[in-house]
Design an enzyme around this catalytic site. Structure first.
Site, PDB file in Angstrom:
ATOM      1  N   TYR A   1       6.789 -14.188  -4.742  1.00  0.00           N
ATOM      2  CA  TYR A   1       6.894 -13.872  -3.312  1.00  0.00           C
ATOM      3  C   TYR A   1       6.795 -15.185  -2.531  1.00  0.00           C
ATOM      4  O   TYR A   1       5.725 -15.535  -2.009  1.00  0.00           O
ATOM      5  CB  TYR A   1       5.754 -12.945  -2.877  1.00  0.00           C
TER       6      TYR A   1
ATOM      7  N   TRP B   1       4.487 -12.703   3.899  1.00  0.00           N
ATOM      8  CA  TRP B   1       4.396 -11.236   4.011  1.00  0.00           C
ATOM      9  C   TRP B   1       3.276 -10.891   4.978  1.00  0.00           C
ATOM     10  O   TRP B   1       2.205 -11.520   4.935  1.00  0.00           O
ATOM     11  CB  TRP B   1       4.099 -10.607   2.647  1.00  0.00           C
ATOM     12  N   LEU B   2       3.520  -9.872   5.809  1.00  0.00           N
ATOM     13  CA  LEU B   2       2.602  -9.552   6.902  1.00  0.00           C
ATOM     14  C   LEU B   2       1.165  -9.251   6.462  1.00  0.00           C
ATOM     15  O   LEU B   2       0.218  -9.921   6.886  1.00  0.00           O
ATOM     16  CB  LEU B   2       3.189  -8.373   7.703  1.00  0.00           C
TER      17      LEU B   2
ATOM     18  N   ASP C   1      -0.253  -9.568   3.563  1.00  0.00           N
ATOM     19  CA  ASP C   1      -0.775 -10.669   2.738  1.00  0.00           C
ATOM     20  C   ASP C   1      -1.307 -11.790   3.621  1.00  0.00           C
ATOM     21  O   ASP C   1      -2.354 -12.392   3.335  1.00  0.00           O
ATOM     22  CB  ASP C   1       0.329 -11.233   1.833  1.00  0.00           C
TER      23      ASP C   1
ATOM     24  N   TYR D   1      14.289 -15.058  -4.186  1.00  0.00           N
ATOM     25  CA  TYR D   1      13.741 -13.724  -3.891  1.00  0.00           C
ATOM     26  C   TYR D   1      14.850 -12.734  -3.531  1.00  0.00           C
ATOM     27  O   TYR D   1      15.787 -13.063  -2.801  1.00  0.00           O
ATOM     28  CB  TYR D   1      12.725 -13.814  -2.741  1.00  0.00           C
TER      29      TYR D   1
ATOM     30  N   GLN E   1       4.885  -3.696   8.093  1.00  0.00           N
ATOM     31  CA  GLN E   1       3.965  -3.472   6.975  1.00  0.00           C
ATOM     32  C   GLN E   1       2.624  -3.028   7.558  1.00  0.00           C
ATOM     33  O   GLN E   1       2.451  -3.095   8.781  1.00  0.00           O
ATOM     34  CB  GLN E   1       3.810  -4.772   6.161  1.00  0.00           C
TER      35      GLN E   1
ATOM     36  N   GLY F   1       3.331  -0.759   2.165  1.00  0.00           N
ATOM     37  CA  GLY F   1       2.754  -1.745   1.262  1.00  0.00           C
ATOM     38  C   GLY F   1       2.635  -1.229  -0.164  1.00  0.00           C
ATOM     39  O   GLY F   1       2.460  -2.002  -1.089  1.00  0.00           O
TER      40      GLY F   1
ATOM     41  N   ASP G   1       4.691   0.154  -2.533  1.00  0.00           N
ATOM     42  CA  ASP G   1       6.133   0.318  -2.698  1.00  0.00           C
ATOM     43  C   ASP G   1       6.584   1.541  -3.505  1.00  0.00           C
ATOM     44  O   ASP G   1       7.449   2.283  -3.098  1.00  0.00           O
ATOM     45  CB  ASP G   1       6.725  -0.927  -3.360  1.00  0.00           C
TER      46      ASP G   1
ATOM     47  N   ARG H   1       6.760  -3.078 -13.023  1.00  0.00           N
ATOM     48  CA  ARG H   1       7.427  -3.134 -11.719  1.00  0.00           C
ATOM     49  C   ARG H   1       8.104  -1.778 -11.412  1.00  0.00           C
ATOM     50  O   ARG H   1       8.235  -0.937 -12.290  1.00  0.00           O
ATOM     51  CB  ARG H   1       8.501  -4.247 -11.742  1.00  0.00           C
TER      52      ARG H   1
ATOM     53  N   GLU I   1      -2.379  -9.877  -9.503  1.00  0.00           N
ATOM     54  CA  GLU I   1      -1.855  -9.064  -8.409  1.00  0.00           C
ATOM     55  C   GLU I   1      -2.489  -7.664  -8.478  1.00  0.00           C
ATOM     56  O   GLU I   1      -2.883  -7.109  -7.460  1.00  0.00           O
ATOM     57  CB  GLU I   1      -0.328  -9.005  -8.569  1.00  0.00           C
TER      58      GLU I   1
END
Ligand code: DGY
Length: 436
Positions: free
Chosen positions: A28, A32-33, A35, A81, A107, A167, A169, A202, A403
């Protein structure tokens, strides 16, 4: 400073891109908002408030003229990405910044409560107040957008039009609503997320098809009102709205401290308190459930995001007790049993969609653990909050700053050296619910 904290500081520095902290420079590589919100808490926790403020400024720099704060700001674009700025094409939207590519969705709205935390803890009071004054209008504009664009009927809850806005997903929450998203005629595309993370951890191919189809739908409407109105996916998510409410509590506190009007914010708080009770609380299941706007019904999936309602103070004490006894302490739902050893899996183990290793379908995430633990503490469940903190420390000590984690073995999954896992080890205590 102990070794774990030193290692966490190391991760922050390693992922620091100057203007922003990449969640992971490989997987990434942009901003990201949510994050960024958690990263700012990490910087503040080590006393670097200037750096925390820079993170927030970088996020707000991507804000659209209508108030929307996008979930990705493509600093450092181009990259490998996917889907990148060339897919999102924010330049098609008249409201998007002209000089900085972004995504076209938002987000979870964590930013206002993060800014209020920074405001409360910065020892330099002059700097703290100047930063709060600088950012308050942008944060209020974002929340006005969350109400006007995402709750046009004034129900008191904002809808999301892409699973990425939640968030979470590929949560089983979306299996049913996503099944209605047509994918015929999708252009060929190449995912990049399998490069660093095994495929089994994933989202599935069919999920990605639908993620992309939804982007193309919204893009065809230039990310405007008609795209929301005609979206084949429209859901009211508990986690998203609980964090919106928590942020609005924070906005209210900041408005008071800064001498800004509070009536509008009071109205928002009042309406979401009521709507959580009338629309999202399911008396039979004894849990807050998401709402499928297109089907006009609750989504019968018990997801960890439900507990975040406690972080926002949206449950009655009786509801909180029922959620804890019936689900959090229940080994058939979230509590450890012969199969799982750690709290809090993202979804109840009793859900048919539960998968221990696949992204948001079962693994443990540090940000949810922190929000849930502080929510429990808000309702007086201090023992359980401590237990979650201990499990979280164990996971990190055992597997590093991953993660997400397998709740059965504690194995680290997804990408390693993940920013918010490190930032929240450092900033865990900052998330405690306190009022100005
Ligand atoms: C991803 O790429 O997996 C992100 O979560 C989407 O924003």
């Amino acid at each position: 400073m102990n070794d774990l904290r030193k290692a966490a500081v190391d991760v922050l520095h390693r992922n620091d891109r100057g203007t922003f902290t990449a969640p992971s420079p490989r997987q990434y590589p942009h901003l990201w908002l949510w994050d960024a919100g958690f990263a700012a808490l990490g910087w503040a926790a080590i006393g670097d408030f200037e750096r925390a403020y820079r993170e927030i400024r970088a996020t707000l720099r991507g804000q659209w003229h209508n108030g929307m704060i996008p979930h990705v700001v493509f600093y450092g674009w181009p990259s490998a990405y996917f889907p990148g700025a060339d897919v999102w094409r924010s330049d098609l939207a008249p409201e998007a910044p002209k000089d900085l590519p972004t995504s076209g969705i938002t987000q979870p709205p964590v930013l206002a409560f993060v800014v209020e935390i920074l405001f409360r803890h910065d020892p330099d009071r002059q700097r703290a107040e100047a930063f709060a004054r600088e950012t308050f209008p942008a944060l209020r504009a974002y929340h006005r957008w969350l109400h006007a664009a995402r709750d046009p009927e004034g129900v008191g809850l904002s809808c999301i039009v892409h699973p990425w806005e939640s968030g979470m997903d590929n949560s089983p929450l979306w299996d049913q609503p996503l099944s209605r998203v047509p994918t015929e005629g999708l252009p060929p595309y190449q995912r990049a997320d399998h490069h660093w993370v095994p495929e089994e951890q994933r989202p599935r191919a069919i999920d990605y098809d639908r993620f992309l189809a939804l982007i193309l739908h919204l893009r065809a409407h230039r990310y405007g009102e008609s795209g929301v109105r005609t979206s084949p996916f429209r859901v009211v998510d508990v986690l998203f709205n609980a964090l919106r409410h928590r942020s609005e509590e924070a906005l209210y506190a900041m408005a008071q401290a800064l001498g800004e009007p509070t009536e509008e914010i009071e109205g928002w708080l009042e309406r979401s308190r009521t709507a959580f009770q009338t629309r999202l609380w399911d008396p039979e299941r004894g849990f807050f459930l998401d709402w499928d706007d297109l089907a006009g019904e609750r989504i019968p999936v018990i997801a960890a995001g439900g507990f975040v309602a406690l972080y926002a103070g949206l449950a009655t004490p009786e509801q909180a007790r029922e959620m804890v006894d019936r689900y959090l302490r229940n080994p058939e739902a979230f509590a450890p049993d012969g199969g799982t050893r750690y709290l809090v899996p993202t979804v109840s183990k009793g859900d048919p969609g539960w998968e221990a290793r696949r992204y948001w379908r079962g693994p443990i995430w540090i940000n949810l653990n922190a929000l849930i633990a502080h929510g429990l503490a808000r309702y007086g469940f201090h023992g359980l909050a401590e237990e979650i903190r201990h499990h979280t420390l164990d996971l990190i000590a055992r597997s590093g700053f991953h993660e997400y984690y397998d709740p059965r073995t504690g194995e680290g999954l997804g990408i390693g050296n993940f920013t918010w896992s490190a930032a929240l080890l450092l900033g865990w205590e900052l998330l405690k619910v306190e009022f100005l």
